[in-house]
Design a protein around this motif. Sequence first.
Motif, PDB file in Angstrom:
ATOM      1  N   GLU A  48      12.850  10.542   5.069  1.00  0.00           N
ATOM      2  CA  GLU A  48      12.579   9.113   5.030  1.00  0.00           C
ATOM      3  C   GLU A  48      11.090   8.815   5.235  1.00  0.00           C
ATOM      4  OE1 GLU A  48      14.571   5.194   7.141  1.00  0.00           O
ATOM      5  OE2 GLU A  48      14.655   7.105   8.179  1.00  0.00           O
ATOM      6  N   ALA A  49      10.401   9.624   6.033  1.00  0.00           N
ATOM      7  CA  ALA A  49       8.980   9.411   6.298  1.00  0.00           C
ATOM      8  C   ALA A  49       8.098   9.903   5.157  1.00  0.00           C
ATOM      9  CB  ALA A  49       8.578  10.100   7.599  1.00  0.00           C
ATOM     10  N   ALA A  50       8.575  10.877   4.392  1.00  0.00           N
ATOM     11  CA  ALA A  50       7.783  11.417   3.289  1.00  0.00           C
ATOM     12  C   ALA A  50       7.527  10.319   2.260  1.00  0.00           C
ATOM     13  CB  ALA A  50       8.511  12.596   2.650  1.00  0.00           C
ATOM     14  N   GLY A  51       6.305  10.316   1.744  1.00  0.00           N
ATOM     15  CA  GLY A  51       5.923   9.317   0.748  1.00  0.00           C
ATOM     16  C   GLY A  51       4.475   8.922   0.925  1.00  0.00           C
ATOM     17  N   VAL A  52       4.085   7.870   0.232  1.00  0.00           N
ATOM     18  CA  VAL A  52       2.713   7.373   0.296  1.00  0.00           C
ATOM     19  C   VAL A  52       2.699   6.126   1.174  1.00  0.00           C
ATOM     20  CG1 VAL A  52       0.749   6.499  -1.028  1.00  0.00           C
ATOM     21  CG2 VAL A  52       2.216   8.277  -2.007  1.00  0.00           C
ATOM     22  N   TRP A  53       1.785   6.140   2.144  1.00  0.00           N
ATOM     23  CA  TRP A  53       1.624   5.047   3.100  1.00  0.00           C
ATOM     24  C   TRP A  53       0.235   4.464   2.930  1.00  0.00           C
ATOM     25  CZ3 TRP A  53       5.589   3.672   6.407  1.00  0.00           C
ATOM     26  CH2 TRP A  53       6.686   4.533   6.408  1.00  0.00           C
ATOM     27  N   GLU A  54       0.122   3.132   3.047  1.00  0.00           N
ATOM     28  CA  GLU A  54      -1.159   2.463   2.821  1.00  0.00           C
ATOM     29  C   GLU A  54      -1.487   1.492   3.941  1.00  0.00           C
ATOM     30  OE1 GLU A  54      -1.316   2.113  -1.967  1.00  0.00           O
ATOM     31  OE2 GLU A  54       0.050   0.718  -0.961  1.00  0.00           O
ATOM     32  N   SER A  55      -2.790   1.198   4.048  1.00  0.00           N
ATOM     33  CA  SER A  55      -3.265   0.159   4.958  1.00  0.00           C
ATOM     34  C   SER A  55      -4.430  -0.538   4.265  1.00  0.00           C
ATOM     35  CB  SER A  55      -3.675   0.762   6.303  1.00  0.00           C
ATOM     36  OG  SER A  55      -3.892  -0.261   7.250  1.00  0.00           O
ATOM     37  N   VAL A  56      -5.315  -1.123   5.023  1.00  0.00           N
ATOM     38  CA  VAL A  56      -6.403  -1.927   4.466  1.00  0.00           C
ATOM     39  C   VAL A  56      -7.534  -1.082   3.895  1.00  0.00           C
ATOM     40  CG1 VAL A  56      -5.911  -3.857   5.997  1.00  0.00           C
ATOM     41  CG2 VAL A  56      -7.517  -2.106   6.721  1.00  0.00           C
ATOM     42  N   GLU A  57      -8.313  -1.692   3.005  1.00  0.00           N
ATOM     43  CA  GLU A  57      -9.551  -1.123   2.476  1.00  0.00           C
ATOM     44  C   GLU A  57      -9.407   0.280   1.913  1.00  0.00           C
ATOM     45  OE1 GLU A  57     -12.333  -1.491   5.680  1.00  0.00           O
ATOM     46  OE2 GLU A  57     -12.396  -3.671   5.543  1.00  0.00           O
ATOM     47  N   GLY A  58      -8.346   0.521   1.170  1.00  0.00           N
ATOM     48  CA  GLY A  58      -8.187   1.804   0.492  1.00  0.00           C
ATOM     49  C   GLY A  58      -7.652   2.933   1.341  1.00  0.00           C
TER      50      GLY A  58
END
Length: 175
Positions: A48-58
């Motif tokens: 479930e944790a595997a994958g692409v995670w994002e936040s601010v400014e790239g």
Amino acid sequence: MKITRGNALRGIRGYGAVAALLITLTGCLAGPAQYYEGTGVHDATAAEAAGVWESVEGTAMTLRPDGTATVTRLDGWDFDFDEGWRLSGRGAWSLADTPDGQLLRLELTARTGVDRRADATASPPDGGDAPTAYSWRFYVDRDDRHGLVLFFHFGDPDAGNTYVMTRRPSATTAP
């Protein structure tokens, strides 16, 4: 020393001042995020944790099912955030269960790049460059739809600043 009404009042005022100082100092030590223990989430899986995670400014991190990871422009956590460096590179990740909830541990072992935030408030204490290897600890939580959310606290613990990573929707996920 002879106890008079004036001496007794001075003594009480002295004890009152000491008590006020102790209360003030105790209040400065404890903030809303300083003693944060965890979310209470214990049911997240590595799949479930595997994958692409994002936040601010790239900022992004890719967590692969085999335990390897790639990070892009990920800020330091805790007080390291104030130094303003943002690391990119490769490493490993794992889920750990603690009595207070799960943590996602991310280890950067091969740095491939360093950026700097424009709003950085401090330079590295040794006057040098950003670290070549680094470790993050993300708290694991769930959103309103029961999806995972990863976050850590940064900066002054009394401020309660939270750095949140959200999952990038996959091509197979319905809106």
